[in-house]
Design a protein around this motif. Structure first.
Motif: not given
Length: 125
Positions: A42-52, A56-60, A97-101, A103-110
């Motif tokens: 999760a921390d890695f994900y946020v770091d990659k979002v912040k690094a634009h 990779l973010v989409k793959r994750m 919004k940037q961090i969750t942009s 996310f798929g439907e199931k991820t947003l639901s969870v």
């Protein structure tokens, strides 16, 4: 092989860049501690979002959505409280919004379920 170890291996195979994340690489953590590994992820994900690093973010995000598509309660709980809860960002925050942009439907639901759980927990205190 234990279920937790298998879930950790699936993450490392799908997102090999995560293996080089210092928080993971230097931890020496056992692969059967999937909740901790997904928390570091999760921390890695946020770091990659912040690094634009949106490729990779989409793959994750796709990996998380694929995991949730298995409709397995254990995996859903792992994603909810190992990964999504550890993103630890207020939905009112500008970067939410940037961090969750991606996310798929199931991820947003969870994620909504996680927010609702903590909202109710806060009301009961």
């Amino acid at each position: 092989m234990k279920n937790d170890e298998l879930l950790s291996k699936q993450l490392l195979e799908a997102i090999p860049e995560f293996k080089e994340c210092p928080s993971f690489k230097d931890s020496g953590i056992d692969l059967d501690l999937s909740y901790i590994i997904y928390g570091i992820f999760a921390d890695f994900y946020v770091d990659k979002v912040k690094a634009h690093d949106f490729g990779l973010v989409k793959r994750m995000s796709d990996f998380i959505e694929d995991m949730l598509s298995k409709n397995d309660k254990y995996i859903e709980t792992l994603i909810a409280y190992g990964f999504l809860e550890n993103i630890d960002i207020d939905p009112a925050a500008p970067e939410y919004k940037q961090i969750t942009s991606t996310f798929g439907e199931k991820t947003l639901s969870v994620l909504g379920d996680v927010h609702e759980f903590w909202r109710k927990a806060g009301e009961s205190n």
